[in-house]
Design an enzyme around this catalytic site. Sequence first.
Site, PDB file in Angstrom:
ATOM      1  NE  ARG A  73      35.965  39.659  38.458  1.00 28.35           N
ATOM      2  CZ  ARG A  73      37.177  39.942  38.880  1.00 28.35           C
ATOM      3  NH1 ARG A  73      37.915  39.003  39.442  1.00 28.35           N
ATOM      4  NH2 ARG A  73      37.668  41.167  38.744  1.00 28.35           N
ATOM      5  CE  LYS A  76      45.544  38.059  44.488  1.00 23.10           C
ATOM      6  NZ  LYS A  76      46.742  38.578  45.192  1.00 23.10           N
ATOM      7  CB  THR A  78      40.611  42.514  35.722  1.00 22.91           C
ATOM      8  OG1 THR A  78      41.100  42.591  34.374  1.00 22.91           O
ATOM      9  CG2 THR A  78      39.098  42.381  35.708  1.00 22.91           C
ATOM     10  CD1 TRP A  79      39.719  49.663  33.099  1.00 19.94           C
ATOM     11  CD2 TRP A  79      40.149  48.495  31.241  1.00 19.94           C
ATOM     12  NE1 TRP A  79      39.297  50.405  32.030  1.00 19.94           N
ATOM     13  CE2 TRP A  79      39.541  49.717  30.873  1.00 19.94           C
ATOM     14  CE3 TRP A  79      40.503  47.591  30.244  1.00 19.94           C
ATOM     15  CZ2 TRP A  79      39.301  50.066  29.548  1.00 19.94           C
ATOM     16  CZ3 TRP A  79      40.253  47.933  28.919  1.00 19.94           C
ATOM     17  CH2 TRP A  79      39.653  49.158  28.587  1.00 19.94           C
ATOM     18  CG  HIS A  80      35.639  44.407  32.696  1.00 21.80           C
ATOM     19  ND1 HIS A  80      36.334  43.343  32.185  1.00 21.80           N
ATOM     20  CD2 HIS A  80      35.126  43.983  33.886  1.00 21.80           C
ATOM     21  CE1 HIS A  80      36.246  42.323  33.012  1.00 21.80           C
ATOM     22  NE2 HIS A  80      35.528  42.681  34.047  1.00 21.80           N
ATOM     23  N   GLY A 186      37.436  34.868  35.363  1.00 17.81           N
ATOM     24  CA  GLY A 186      37.069  34.854  36.774  1.00 17.81           C
ATOM     25  C   GLY A 186      35.604  34.495  36.887  1.00 17.81           C
ATOM     26  CG  PHE A 198      35.380  35.163  28.280  1.00 22.53           C
ATOM     27  CD1 PHE A 198      35.594  36.083  27.262  1.00 22.53           C
ATOM     28  CD2 PHE A 198      34.290  34.311  28.180  1.00 22.53           C
ATOM     29  CE1 PHE A 198      34.747  36.161  26.157  1.00 22.53           C
ATOM     30  CE2 PHE A 198      33.433  34.372  27.077  1.00 22.53           C
ATOM     31  CZ  PHE A 198      33.665  35.298  26.066  1.00 22.53           C
ATOM     32  CB  CYS A 215      45.223  38.883  37.168  1.00 19.89           C
ATOM     33  SG  CYS A 215      43.964  39.099  35.894  1.00 19.89           S
TER      34      CYS A 215
END
Length: 282
Positions: A73, A76, A78-80, A186, A198, A215
């Site tokens: 994607r 930059k 990120t965290w999930h 992203g 998202f 990000c």
Amino acid sequence: MAELRFVRLGFGEEAVDYQEAWQKQREVHAARFEDTVPDTCLLVEHPPVYTAGRRTADSERPLDGTPVIDVDRGGKITWHGPGQLVGYPIQKLPRPVDVVAHVRRLEEALIRTAAEFGVETTRVEGRSGVWVLGDPVEERPAIGELSLDFDPRLQDEEFDARLNGPEYAPSNAGQRREDRKLAAIGIRVAKGVTMHGFSFNVNPDNTWFDRIVPCGIRDAGVTSLAYELGRDITIAEVLPVVEKHLRDILENAAPAPRVVERPASGPADAPDGAPTDAVATA
């Protein structure tokens, strides 16, 4: 646009591993390209995981060697994880695809969702996603008893907030009354069909973001719906509201192809050179 189908993949104890959900995206993407399924939005909660888009720099990754999944994607790192609602709208759009317009539609649906819960959010120029605006700089509390004019995050290229404790942690942006991101976006577009999407922070442990530069943004932070409301809130409460606004925005939109400016001296039938694979950042 045709009707949007929602698929709830799993939440809470049934949260879905990121790689498994990514594979599901690929399967739905292929089926949507072949027109064997309608536009589909996958909704899910993931176990904790860091994912890095194509533009992620080494200096933005976890310092402690925590594994990161590199994905295709835009954007930059990120965290999930738990407490975060993730959505993957997989839609066929007219070509050449207007990627920015697609991102703006997702932002609008999430802005309306936050507003329904009483949280005012907006867009920030040059920084996609959904933001809670902070106070004017001159009204914010000083960091480390220093004037914000000397904020090392802006003045020192070698300063690393990941090494400097809670004063500069992204998760504490609300206490510093800075701009803070509530939802990140992203995406990838391949063969005219969107992927990824998202992440909307409902009630996560935002200290997970403190291990990275979320990000790639060093002078702002992250927030959640629960923090902004000052009370607990669950994904189960937010889920139907997100679906409502996504459906309203995406089903009622009339996506148009991206306008391509042709050279004045070029032939009338010159190819537009539009890419078949594009990404957009969060």
